[in-house]
Design a protein around this motif. Structure first.
Motif, PDB file in Angstrom:
ATOM      1  N   GLY A  97       0.774  -1.233   0.000  1.00 54.23           N
ATOM      2  CA  GLY A  97       0.000   0.000   0.000  1.00 54.23           C
ATOM      3  C   GLY A  97       0.802   1.278   0.000  1.00 54.23           C
ATOM      4  N   ILE A  98       2.127   1.184  -0.155  1.00 53.21           N
ATOM      5  CA  ILE A  98       2.962   2.390  -0.174  1.00 53.21           C
ATOM      6  C   ILE A  98       3.742   2.442  -1.487  1.00 53.21           C
ATOM      7  CG2 ILE A  98       4.895   3.614   0.893  1.00 53.21           C
ATOM      8  CD1 ILE A  98       3.983   2.566   3.572  1.00 53.21           C
ATOM      9  N   TYR A  99       3.680   3.615  -2.138  1.00 51.70           N
ATOM     10  CA  TYR A  99       4.462   3.879  -3.337  1.00 51.70           C
ATOM     11  C   TYR A  99       5.418   5.022  -3.017  1.00 51.70           C
ATOM     12  CZ  TYR A  99       1.439   0.848  -5.987  1.00 51.70           C
ATOM     13  OH  TYR A  99       0.772  -0.257  -6.443  1.00 51.70           O
ATOM     14  N   TYR A 100       6.653   4.872  -3.454  1.00 49.09           N
ATOM     15  CA  TYR A 100       7.692   5.862  -3.185  1.00 49.09           C
ATOM     16  C   TYR A 100       7.937   6.707  -4.429  1.00 49.09           C
ATOM     17  CZ  TYR A 100       8.396   2.932   0.864  1.00 49.09           C
ATOM     18  OH  TYR A 100       8.192   2.224   2.020  1.00 49.09           O
ATOM     19  N   ILE A 101       7.944   8.025  -4.258  1.00 44.86           N
ATOM     20  CA  ILE A 101       8.301   8.927  -5.346  1.00 44.86           C
ATOM     21  C   ILE A 101       9.802   9.148  -5.240  1.00 44.86           C
ATOM     22  CG2 ILE A 101       7.940  11.183  -6.402  1.00 44.86           C
ATOM     23  CD1 ILE A 101       5.243  11.274  -4.868  1.00 44.86           C
ATOM     24  N   VAL A 102      10.512   8.786  -6.299  1.00 42.41           N
ATOM     25  CA  VAL A 102      11.978   8.817  -6.298  1.00 42.41           C
ATOM     26  C   VAL A 102      12.484   9.545  -7.542  1.00 42.41           C
ATOM     27  CG1 VAL A 102      12.140   6.662  -4.975  1.00 42.41           C
ATOM     28  CG2 VAL A 102      12.160   6.577  -7.474  1.00 42.41           C
ATOM     29  N   SER A 103      13.773   9.819  -7.566  1.00 39.94           N
ATOM     30  CA  SER A 103      14.390  10.420  -8.751  1.00 39.94           C
ATOM     31  C   SER A 103      14.387   9.403  -9.891  1.00 39.94           C
ATOM     32  CB  SER A 103      15.830  10.842  -8.444  1.00 39.94           C
ATOM     33  OG  SER A 103      16.645   9.683  -8.276  1.00 39.94           O
ATOM     34  N   MET A 104      14.535   9.903 -11.099  1.00 43.32           N
ATOM     35  CA  MET A 104      14.596   9.016 -12.264  1.00 43.32           C
ATOM     36  C   MET A 104      15.777   8.058 -12.148  1.00 43.32           C
ATOM     37  SD  MET A 104      13.164   8.004 -15.020  1.00 43.32           S
ATOM     38  CE  MET A 104      12.026   9.256 -15.565  1.00 43.32           C
ATOM     39  N   LEU A 105      16.925   8.531 -11.629  1.00 40.27           N
ATOM     40  CA  LEU A 105      18.094   7.653 -11.470  1.00 40.27           C
ATOM     41  C   LEU A 105      17.783   6.473 -10.552  1.00 40.27           C
ATOM     42  CD1 LEU A 105      21.161  10.039 -11.165  1.00 40.27           C
ATOM     43  CD2 LEU A 105      20.679   8.403 -12.976  1.00 40.27           C
ATOM     44  N   VAL A 106      17.120   6.744  -9.437  1.00 40.31           N
ATOM     45  CA  VAL A 106      16.767   5.665  -8.509  1.00 40.31           C
ATOM     46  C   VAL A 106      15.773   4.720  -9.176  1.00 40.31           C
ATOM     47  CG1 VAL A 106      15.626   5.111  -6.318  1.00 40.31           C
ATOM     48  CG2 VAL A 106      17.306   6.972  -6.428  1.00 40.31           C
ATOM     49  N   ALA A 107      14.768   5.266  -9.858  1.00 41.75           N
ATOM     50  CA  ALA A 107      13.755   4.432 -10.520  1.00 41.75           C
ATOM     51  C   ALA A 107      14.384   3.500 -11.551  1.00 41.75           C
ATOM     52  CB  ALA A 107      12.691   5.306 -11.170  1.00 41.75           C
ATOM     53  N   VAL A 108      15.321   4.021 -12.328  1.00 48.16           N
ATOM     54  CA  VAL A 108      16.006   3.194 -13.333  1.00 48.16           C
ATOM     55  C   VAL A 108      16.855   2.125 -12.643  1.00 48.16           C
ATOM     56  CG1 VAL A 108      17.788   3.235 -15.126  1.00 48.16           C
ATOM     57  CG2 VAL A 108      15.965   4.948 -15.132  1.00 48.16           C
ATOM     58  N   ALA A 109      17.505   2.491 -11.552  1.00 50.64           N
ATOM     59  CA  ALA A 109      18.384   1.546 -10.841  1.00 50.64           C
ATOM     60  C   ALA A 109      17.612   0.371 -10.240  1.00 50.64           C
ATOM     61  CB  ALA A 109      19.173   2.273  -9.750  1.00 50.64           C
ATOM     62  N   VAL A 110      16.353   0.604  -9.830  1.00 49.82           N
ATOM     63  CA  VAL A 110      15.580  -0.485  -9.195  1.00 49.82           C
ATOM     64  C   VAL A 110      14.597  -1.149 -10.147  1.00 49.82           C
ATOM     65  CG1 VAL A 110      15.807   0.531  -6.894  1.00 49.82           C
ATOM     66  CG2 VAL A 110      13.762   1.028  -8.258  1.00 49.82           C
ATOM     67  N   LYS A 111      14.557  -0.693 -11.398  1.00 47.40           N
ATOM     68  CA  LYS A 111      13.633  -1.285 -12.371  1.00 47.40           C
ATOM     69  C   LYS A 111      13.884  -2.787 -12.492  1.00 47.40           C
ATOM     70  CE  LYS A 111      11.871  -1.097 -16.980  1.00 47.40           C
ATOM     71  NZ  LYS A 111      11.627  -0.323 -18.157  1.00 47.40           N
ATOM     72  N   GLY A 112      12.816  -3.543 -12.451  1.00 50.11           N
ATOM     73  CA  GLY A 112      12.925  -4.997 -12.549  1.00 50.11           C
ATOM     74  C   GLY A 112      13.049  -5.679 -11.201  1.00 50.11           C
ATOM     75  N   THR A 113      13.363  -4.922 -10.148  1.00 44.67           N
ATOM     76  CA  THR A 113      13.470  -5.513  -8.808  1.00 44.67           C
ATOM     77  C   THR A 113      12.407  -4.985  -7.863  1.00 44.67           C
ATOM     78  OG1 THR A 113      15.069  -3.856  -8.044  1.00 44.67           O
ATOM     79  CG2 THR A 113      15.964  -5.859  -9.044  1.00 44.67           C
ATOM     80  N   ARG A 114      11.838  -3.813  -8.216  1.00 40.58           N
ATOM     81  CA  ARG A 114      10.787  -3.223  -7.376  1.00 40.58           C
ATOM     82  C   ARG A 114       9.728  -2.605  -8.272  1.00 40.58           C
ATOM     83  NH1 ARG A 114      13.118  -0.495  -1.950  1.00 40.58           N
ATOM     84  NH2 ARG A 114      10.900  -0.012  -1.781  1.00 40.58           N
ATOM     85  N   ASP A 115       8.474  -2.677  -7.829  1.00 44.75           N
ATOM     86  CA  ASP A 115       7.404  -2.051  -8.602  1.00 44.75           C
ATOM     87  C   ASP A 115       6.677  -0.974  -7.806  1.00 44.75           C
ATOM     88  OD1 ASP A 115       5.987  -3.605  -6.828  1.00 44.75           O
ATOM     89  OD2 ASP A 115       4.790  -4.623  -8.338  1.00 44.75           O
ATOM     90  N   ASP A 116       7.300  -0.508  -6.732  1.00 47.82           N
ATOM     91  CA  ASP A 116       6.676   0.486  -5.858  1.00 47.82           C
ATOM     92  C   ASP A 116       7.318   1.866  -5.973  1.00 47.82           C
ATOM     93  OD1 ASP A 116       9.091  -0.287  -4.716  1.00 47.82           O
ATOM     94  OD2 ASP A 116       8.328  -0.257  -2.664  1.00 47.82           O
ATOM     95  N   CYS A 117       8.112   2.089  -7.036  1.00 47.97           N
ATOM     96  CA  CYS A 117       8.794   3.365  -7.197  1.00 47.97           C
ATOM     97  C   CYS A 117       8.228   4.122  -8.397  1.00 47.97           C
ATOM     98  CB  CYS A 117      10.294   3.154  -7.374  1.00 47.97           C
ATOM     99  SG  CYS A 117      11.079   2.542  -5.871  1.00 47.97           S
ATOM    100  N   LEU A 118       7.867   5.373  -8.163  1.00 42.45           N
ATOM    101  CA  LEU A 118       7.304   6.246  -9.182  1.00 42.45           C
ATOM    102  C   LEU A 118       8.161   7.498  -9.288  1.00 42.45           C
ATOM    103  CD1 LEU A 118       3.615   5.985  -7.930  1.00 42.45           C
ATOM    104  CD2 LEU A 118       4.628   4.729  -9.841  1.00 42.45           C
ATOM    105  N   THR A 119       8.048   8.202 -10.403  1.00 40.66           N
ATOM    106  CA  THR A 119       8.782   9.449 -10.606  1.00 40.66           C
ATOM    107  C   THR A 119       7.790  10.557 -10.951  1.00 40.66           C
ATOM    108  OG1 THR A 119       9.092   9.078 -12.972  1.00 40.66           O
ATOM    109  CG2 THR A 119      10.817   8.239 -11.497  1.00 40.66           C
TER     110      THR A 119
END
Length: 140
Positions: A97-119
Motif C-alpha cells: 500500500g505504499i508507493y515511493y516517489i523517487v528520482s529518475m536515477l533511482v527508478a532506473v536503478a531499481v527497475k525490474g526488482t521493485r514495482d513500488d517506485c514512481l517518478t
C-alpha cells in the motif's frame, strides 16, 4: 474511411484508452487508496489542468543511487562512458500500500526488482526554467 467513420473509430479508441486507464487504478492491500511517500530532497507540488496546485507532498527522506561510469571509447575525440548503477540507499523496504516517489536515477536503478517506485512526470517549470512541480506520476 469517411470522416464520420474516422471520428467514430477515434472516439472508440479514446473510450477504450480511458477504460484501460481506469482499470489500472493503484490500490493498497485491502483496496484502499495507497500512500505516497516522497523520497526526493524537496516537496513535490501537483498541478491540475488549470495550473493550480491541488496537492503538495513533503519530502520524507532522500533515496540515492551509487553509480560508476565506465569508459567505453571515443567518438570524434569525445569520451563515451557507460553508467553502471551499483547500490540504492535511503529507500525504505517495500511495504503493502505504499508507493515511493523517487528520482529518475533511482527508478532506473531499481527497475525490474521493485514495482513500488514512481517518478514525477509532465514537469511544470517557471519562466526561468526551474522545476516547480508536475502534473502526474510516471512509472519506469
Amino acid at each position: 474511411m469517411r470522416n464520420a467513420e474516422c471520428t467514430q473509430s477515434l472516439g472508440n479508441l479514446v473510450k477504450n484508452a480511458m477504460t484501460t486507464y481506469h482499470e489500472n487504478v493503484f490500490n493498497g492491500p485491502n483496496g484502499e487508496t495507497p500512500k505516497l511517500v516522497n523520497m526526493t530532497p524537496h516537496p513535490i507540488d501537483f498541478f491540475d489542468a488549470n495550473g493550480d496546485i491541488y496537492l503538495t507532498i513533503p519530502s520524507s527522506g532522500i533515496a540515492r543511487v551509487i553509480f560508476h561510469r565506465n569508459y567505453v571509447g571515443k567518438i570524434d575525440g569525445i569520451p563515451v562512458k557507460e553508467t553502471e548503477y551499483r547500490e540504492v540507499y535511503g529507500l525504505p523496504e517495500p511495504q503493502p500500500g505504499i508507493y515511493y516517489i523517487v528520482s529518475m536515477l533511482v527508478a532506473v536503478a531499481v527497475k525490474g526488482t521493485r514495482d513500488d517506485c514512481l517518478t514525477v512526470d509532465a514537469t511544470i517549470r517557471d519562466d526561468d526554467g526551474n522545476s516547480i512541480g508536475c502534473r502526474y506520476l510516471g512509472k519506469v
